[in-house]
Design a protein around this motif. Structure first.
Motif, short mmCIF file in Angstrom:
data_model
loop_
_atom_site.label_atom_id
_atom_site.label_comp_id
_atom_site.label_asym_id
_atom_site.label_seq_id
_atom_site.Cartn_x
_atom_site.Cartn_y
_atom_site.Cartn_z
N ALA A 1 -0.92 -3.81 46.84
CA ALA A 1 -1.87 -2.78 47.24
C ALA A 1 -2.99 -2.60 46.22
N ALA A 2 -2.70 -2.83 44.95
CA ALA A 2 -3.71 -2.69 43.90
C ALA A 2 -3.22 -3.43 42.66
N HIS A 3 -4.15 -3.73 41.77
CA HIS A 3 -3.77 -4.42 40.54
C HIS A 3 -4.87 -4.27 39.51
N LEU A 4 -4.51 -4.50 38.28
CA LEU A 4 -5.48 -4.54 37.20
C LEU A 4 -6.45 -5.69 37.44
N GLU A 5 -7.72 -5.45 37.18
CA GLU A 5 -8.73 -6.50 37.38
C GLU A 5 -8.42 -7.71 36.50
N TYR A 6 -8.58 -8.90 37.06
CA TYR A 6 -8.31 -10.12 36.31
C TYR A 6 -9.22 -10.25 35.09
N PHE A 7 -8.68 -10.77 34.02
CA PHE A 7 -9.50 -11.16 32.86
C PHE A 7 -8.92 -12.44 32.27
N PRO A 8 -9.73 -13.24 31.57
CA PRO A 8 -9.28 -14.56 31.12
C PRO A 8 -8.52 -14.51 29.79
N LEU A 9 -7.61 -15.47 29.64
CA LEU A 9 -6.86 -15.64 28.39
C LEU A 9 -7.32 -16.95 27.73
N GLN B 1 -2.11 -17.13 40.00
CA GLN B 1 -2.58 -16.51 38.77
C GLN B 1 -1.43 -15.75 38.08
N ILE B 2 -1.70 -15.29 36.87
CA ILE B 2 -0.70 -14.55 36.09
C ILE B 2 -0.85 -13.07 36.42
N TRP B 3 0.17 -12.50 37.08
CA TRP B 3 0.15 -11.09 37.40
C TRP B 3 0.85 -10.28 36.31
N GLY B 4 0.73 -8.95 36.42
CA GLY B 4 1.43 -8.11 35.46
C GLY B 4 0.97 -6.66 35.42
N GLY B 5 -0.03 -6.30 36.22
CA GLY B 5 -0.47 -4.91 36.32
C GLY B 5 -0.54 -4.53 37.78
N GLU B 6 0.65 -4.43 38.43
CA GLU B 6 0.73 -4.45 39.89
C GLU B 6 1.19 -3.13 40.50
N PHE B 7 0.54 -2.77 41.59
CA PHE B 7 0.98 -1.67 42.46
C PHE B 7 1.37 -2.30 43.80
#
Length: 787
Positions: free
Chosen positions: A566-574, A549-555
Motif C-alpha cells: 500500500a505504501a513504502h519509503l521512496e527508493y534511493f540508491p546504494l 528491488q531491495i525493500w525494507g520500508g513497507e506498509f
C-alpha cells in the motif's frame, strides 16, 4: 459406589518432565488402578476407579502439572472397568509416524543446586547433576520416545544407586534420562598448552576438581578459556580485564559486536545493571536467556564488552558447571564474558575434537567433558519491553494488557524446540527462512516447530548445520514435507536448498515475499486466523521485493493468503551495493543524491570519504553503475547515523542504527517531518532538517531523538490514512528495525492514542529469526487454497 474406566490421551510437553511420576502419584492418591505410558504420540493413561475420584483425577491432571510440563490436548473417553489391580508405569511404546513436542533444555533447578552444595550428598560438587525438573533435553536427544537409549547419555551405564532412583516412581529422578553421579556419569577435565616446541604442544591435563580450580585460576589471570557447555562451547574471559577482552576480540575477529556476560547471582548483576522485576523473572526463569539490561555508569565491566551501547547482555549460570565455575571468591572476576565458541560468523563448536582444531589459537585452555552434544544450540537473547506507561485510553491493545512483555531477539536454548500453536491445522511444510539470523520451521497439525538459531548462512559450515538441523527436526517430529516455502531472494543459500530439494523430491515450492512473511509470522504468533487483513508495517534492512528491488520500508495490507504493497519509503540508491551497507557514509551520499540535496563539505560523511572517493561515488550514481535501489528503513537509519556523525563504517549488522538509538534523548519531543501523503514516503524534509541541525551544532542526542520521533509520527500518519482507505484498525509491527526499542515505544504510544489495536512480537523475534514461521503459514494457506 459406582466404578468406571477411562482412556486418556495427552499431548504437549509431557515427556522428560516428570509427567509419568506425577500421574502415578495422583492415581495412587485417589486409589485408582491402571497404567500410564509414553508413546511417540504423547502419553496414554488407562485408569479404573470410583466415578467421583476419576473426575477429580482428570481435573488435577490439568491443574497440578510438574513445573516443566505443558498440556496441549487432553482427550478422555469412558469405557467399562478393565479390572486393573494396581497402578503402574509401563515401558514406552514407539508408534509409526506419531510425534510429540520435546522439552527445551532447562536450567539446573534449586533442589539439584542444594544437593550439589551439600558436602553430605553423594553428588556434592558434581557438574552434571540433574533431575526430571532440570537439565539437558533437546541438545542430547536423538529420537523419540525420549528414553535414555535414544540420547547421548546411552554411553553411560547407570550405577546401582542411580538405577534405583531412575526406577522409583516416587523419586525426583524417576526416568530422568540424563541422571548420573560421579561414579557413573560424565567427567570434566582441563587441557592446558603451556609450551610449544618445534611446532609441537605440551599438553597438561587436570582432571575433576583440579581442572575446575585450574580453570578458575587461569580466568583470574586474564586467560581465555574454551568451556564446553549445554549446547556448545563458550569462549570465556574476565569481563573486568581490558587486556583479556581486547585479546578475545582480536583472536575471535569480532571487532565491535557486543559480548554476553555471565555473573554468579542477582546481587552481583544489580551492582552492574538496573534490573526490573520483569527482568529479574527472566534472568531466573528455567530458560535462563541472555537479558539485555541497562548498565550502571559505575560498572567495572569493560566498556569494550559492548562498545557504543547503554546495555549489557547478561545471564545467570544455567548449568551446574557454570555455578561451580562462578562461585564467589575474593580473587575471582565478578563477571565473565561468555561468548559463542567459534570464529566470527561460524557455527558454535560442539565436539571435543572439533573444538581442539577450530578453537586452537582462540583459547589458552579447554575445560572439556565427555557428554556429547547431539544438536548445537546457542544462548537465547531477550529484552523486556515495558508498555505500562502508555496504555491507551481509547482502546486496549494486545500489548497493553500487562505491564511488560518479553521481546525476543534470538530464540534458541531454553525455548527451542517448544512448538508454537497455529490458529488452525496445517499441512506438513518446511520453511527454510532467510540468509541472516536463519531459523527454519516445520509444521505438523496445529504445531509450528521453529528451529533453534542457525546463524548467518554465509559459509559451508553454517549451511551444513542448517541441513543437519532440518534432518533432525524432520526425524524428531515425524514430518515429511508436503511443500517447501522459501525467500524470494535467488542467491540465498536457504532458497537454493529449498529449490534443489523440491526438484529432487518432486515437491511443490512457494516463494514468499520477505516482508509479507514478517507480518504473517506476527499474525500467527498472535493467533490471528487470517479472516481479515491487518496494516502490516514491516521495517528492516534488506528484503527482496516482487519488483526485484531491495525493500525494507513497507506498509502492507496483508493476511496469510495475499498482500498489497500500500505504501513504502521512496527508493534511493546504494552506491556499491553491499559496500554501502558496510560503509554508511556511502549510503548517506546515495540518499542525498536521490533527494537532490547538496553534498556539503562540512558534513561528517566527508571526513570519512576523501575527494576522490566522493567523485567516484558521484560518477557511479550518475552512470547508474552498481547502484541497486532500496526502500529500506534500516538503510535510512544508517544514512541518518552517518550524517549525524555517529558511525561511517560498520563491523556488524545494524551497528550504525544501534549506536544512533543508544544516543537518543528520551526527553526530546521535537521531530523531523516526512512527506507521507502518497504511496511513496519522501524523507527529504526530515533529512534536510537533520542536516541543518548537524551544521548548527545541535547535540547528537537531540538529533537522534528527533529522527526517531519523526519516523514514529510518519508511521502514525500512514496508518491513519490506510485505516481510512481500507477500513482497518489493527496494525502489526514486524521486521528487524522494530528491535529499536526507542522507535517501538514512540510508535506504539502514538498508534494506541489513535485507537489502533497494535500487535508486536513476544514469542518469536521481529528480525529474520522469526521469518520462517511466516513463510510456513503463508505456504499452508496456499496449499489449502489449492486443495
Amino acid at each position: 459406589m459406582s466404578r468406571q474406566g477411562l482412556s486418556i490421551h495427552i499431548t504437549g510437553i509431557v515427556q522428560g518432565v516428570g509427567f509419568r511420576p506425577f500421574v502415578y502419584t495422583l492415581a495412587r492418591r485417589y486409589h485408582l488402578a491402571g497404567w500410564v505410558r509414553n508413546t511417540s504420540a504423547g502419553v496414554d493413561i488407562e485408569v479404573d476407579g470410583d466415578v467421583a475420584d476419576l473426575q477429580t483425577f482428570v481435573e488435577h491432571l490439568r491443574t497440578e502439572l510438574p513445573p516443566l510440563a505443558r498440556i496441549d490436548s487432553l482427550a478422555v473417553s469412558e469405557r467399562p472397568v478393565a479390572g486393573f489391580e494396581q497402578f503402574e508405569i509401563l515401558h514406552s511404546e514407539a508408534q509409526e509416524g506419531a510425534f510429540q513436542p520435546i522439552s527445551p533444555d532447562v536450567a539446573v533447578c534449586p533442589e539439584c543446586l542444594r544437593e550439589m552444595n551439600d558436602p553430605a550428598d553423594r553428588r556434592y560438587r558434581y557438574p552434571f547433576i540433574n533431575c526430571t525438573n532440570c537439565g539437558p533435553r533437546f541438545t542430547i536427544i536423538q529420537d523419540i520416545p525420549y528414553d535414555r537409549p535414544k540420547t547421548t547419555m546411552a554411553a553411560f551405564e547407570m550405577c546401582a544407586e542411580c538405577r534405583a532412583e531412575y526406577e522409583d516412581p516416587t523419586n525426583r529422578r524417576f526416568h530422568a534420562q540424563p541422571v548420573a553421579c560421579p561414579k557413573c556419569g560424565p567427567k570434566i577435565w582441563l587441557e592446558e598448552f603451556p609450551l610449544r616446541t618445534n611446532g609441537k604442544r605440551t599438553v597438561l591435563i587436570h582432571v575433576g576438581e583440579d581442572g575446575l580450580e585450574r580453570a578458575r585460576r587461569l580466568l583470574s589471570e586474564g586467560k581465555i578459556l574454551a568451556i564446553k557447555g549445554l549446547g556448545g562451547f563458550h569462549l570465556a574471559c574476565d569481563a573486568t580485564n581490558p587486556k583479556a577482552v581486547a585479546e578475545l576480540r582480536r583472536r575471535k575477529l569480532r571487532v565491535d559486536k557486543p559480548f554476553a556476560v555471565m555473573m554468579a547471582d542477582l546481587p552481583t548483576i544489580r551492582r552492574h545493571c538496573r534490573v526490573s522485576e520483569a527482568e529479574r523473572a527472566l534472568l531466573q526463569s528455567p530458560e535462563r536467556p541472555i537479558v539485555l539490561l541497562e548498565r550502571h555508569v559505575t560498572s567495572k565491566i569493560v566498556r569494550d564488552v559492548a562498545p557504543g551501547q547503554r546495555t549489557l547482555g547478561v545471564m545467570l549460570p544455567y548449568t551446574p558447571l557454570h555455578h561451580l565455575l562462578l562461585q564467589r571468591a575474593k580473587d575471582f572476576p565478578e563477571a565473565l564474558v561468555m561468548t559463542s565458541g567459534n570464529l566470527s560468523e561460524e557455527p558454535i563448536c560442539t565436539d571435543n575434537v572439533e573444538a581442539r582444531t577450530r578453537l586452537d589459537g582462540l583459547a589458552d585452555a579447554f575445560l572439556m567433558n565427555d557428554r556429547d552434544i547431539y544438536i548445537r544450540t546457542d544462548d537465547s537473547v531477550v529484552r523486556v519491553f515495558n508498555t505500562s506507561s502508555f496504555v491507551s485510553e481509547a482502546k486496549p491493545s494486545p500489548v497493553s494488557d500487562y505491564s511488560s512483555l518479553t521481546y525476543p531477539i534470538r530464540r534458541s536454548r531454553g525455548y527451542a524446540p517448544a512448538p508454537l500453536h497455529l490458529p488452525w491445522s496445517a499441512p506438513s511444510i518446511l520453511a527454510t527462512g532467510a540468509e541472516l539470523k536463519n531459523t527454519f520451521c516445520l509444521t505438523n497439525d496445529s504445531y509450528a516447530f521453529l528451529s533453534h538459531h542457525i546463524g548467518d548462512l554465509e559459509n559451508y559450515e553454517t549451511l551444513k548445520s542448517f541441513e543437519q538441523g532440518i534432518a533432525h527436526f524432520e526425524r524428531l517430529f515425524r514430518v515429511c514435507p508436503a511443500a517447501i516455502a522459501y525467500d524470494l531472494h535467488p542467491n540465498y543459500l536457504a532458497t537454493r536448498y529449498a529449490l534443489e530439494r523440491a526438484e529432487r523430491e518432486n515437491l511443490p515450492a512457494l516463494g514468499v515475499q520477505h516482508h509479507h512473511a514478517h507480518i504473517a509470522a506476527l499474525m500467527a504468533e498472535r493467533g490471528l486466523d487470517g479472516s481479515h487483513p491487518v496494516i502490516g508495517v514491516s521495517f528492516d534492512g534488506t528484503g527482496y521485493g516482487t519488483d526485484g528491488q531491495i525493500w525494507g520500508g513497507e506498509f502492507l495490507i496483508a493476511d496469510y493468503a495475499r498482500f498489497e504493497r500500500a505504501a513504502h519509503l521512496e527508493y534511493f540508491p546504494l552506491p556499491g551495493g553491499d559496500a554501502a551497507t558496510r560503509r554508511p557514509s556511502r549510503t548517506a551520499l546515495g540518499l542525498l543524491y536521490a533527494l537532490g540535496i547538496a553534498w556539503d563539505d562540512a558534513l561528517p560523511t566527508h571526513q570519512d570519504l576523501c575527494y576522490e572517493d566522493r567523485t567516484a561515488i558521484r560518477l557511479q550514481l550518475e552512470r547508474k553503475l552498481n547502484v541497486p535501489l532500496t526502500s529500506s528503513m534500516g538503510r535510512l537509519f544508517d544514512a541518518a547515523a552517518a550524517l549525524a556523525g555517529v558511525r561511517q563504517h560498520v563491523n556488524y549488522e545494524a551497528q550504525a542504527a544501534i549506536e544512533f538509538e543508544a544516543l537518543a534523548d528520551p526527553d526530546e519531543t521535537g521531530f523531523y517531518e516526512f512527506l507521507a501523503h502518497s504511496s511513496c514516503i519522501n524523507p527529504r524534509p526530515a533529512v534536510e532538517q537533520l542536516i541543518a541541525d548537524v551544521l548548527a551544532g545541535v547535540p547528537v542526542s537531540r538529533i537522534s531523538a528527533r529522527f526517531h520521533n519523526g519516523v514514529a509520527e510518519m508511521v502514525k500518519t500512514m496508518c491513519l490514512r490506510l485505516s481510512d482507505q481500507y477500513d482497518l484498525s489493527e496494525v502489526a509491527l514486524s521486521g528487524g528495525v522494530w528491535q529499536n526499542i526507542f522507535l517501538l515505544r514512540k510508535t506504539l504510544m502514538l498508534l494506541e492514542r489513535e485507537g489502533f489495536t497494535v500487535y508486536i512480537h513476544s514469542k518469536v523475534p521481529a528480525n529474520d529469526g522469526g521469518l520462517a514461521l511466516g513463510q510456513a503459514v503463508i505456504a499452508a494457506s496456499w496449499l489449502k487454497s489449492r486443495a
